[in-house]
Design a protein around this motif. Structure first.
Motif: not given
Length: 175
Positions: A69-70, A72, A78, A143, A153-155
């Motif tokens: 998972h990243q 962001r 990562p 996501h 990925e998450t913002w």
């Protein structure tokens, strides 16, 4: 090619056309159903991750995140450990924090949410001693999911100004 051969070819194509068009349309319908199923699964996993967090089940929450998972929203490498550290830190600062998902929208491998957090200011936060007052703030997250339905990925974007105003760090503008 004579006229009779030409008419035979055209006639054969005309007879086959409805079947080819129908098969193509059925393929598009199946593709759309597949897209919707993936979107629905991802949205469901998003909601389950939030529910696990609300139940203080960090292991359950992390099971919805891919190992690579990243995150962001922060400049980190990562690895699922970064989102786990961020969520654990939030839980330490706000032990009774509850996330309410107000809206969640899913499309293909993306899920976006608008949430409200509610917590008691029971620990020192941003240098402010506990007031035991309720603090509410909005946050938005986005996501991206992998083929297995895990978040890769998450913002995140939190209304930090609202939190700082409720803690008395920033004056609230007059109404």
């Amino acid at each position: 090619m004579n006229r009779r051969e030409f008419i035979g070819i055209i006639g054969g194509l005309a007879a086959a056309w409805p079947f080819a068009a129908r098969a193509q349309m059925e393929d598009k319908v199946m593709e759309e159903r597949s897209r919707r199923a993936i979107s629905s699964r991802n949205k469901d996993n998003y909601l389950k991750a939030k529910a696990a967090f609300n139940q203080n089940d960090m292991a359950g929450c992390m099971s919805y995140y891919a190992p690579d998972h990243q995150l962001r929203s922060r400049d980190v490498g990562p690895g699922r450990q970064h989102i786990e550290r961020a969520l654990s830190s939030t839980r330490e600062s706000w032990p009774d924090l509850v996330i309410t998902v107000e809206h969640a929208v899913a499309e293909d491998d993306w899920v976006a949410g608008r949430c409200t957090t509610t917590a008691t200011h029971a620990r020192t936060v941003m240098g402010v001693a506990p007031t035991n007052r309720e603090v509410k703030a909005a946050f938005w997250d986005m996501h991206r999911f992998d083929a297995d339905g895990r978040i890769v990925e998450t913002w995140n974007l939190a209304d930090s100004l609202a939190i700082m105003q409720q803690l008395g760090l920033v004056p609230t503008p007059p109404k």
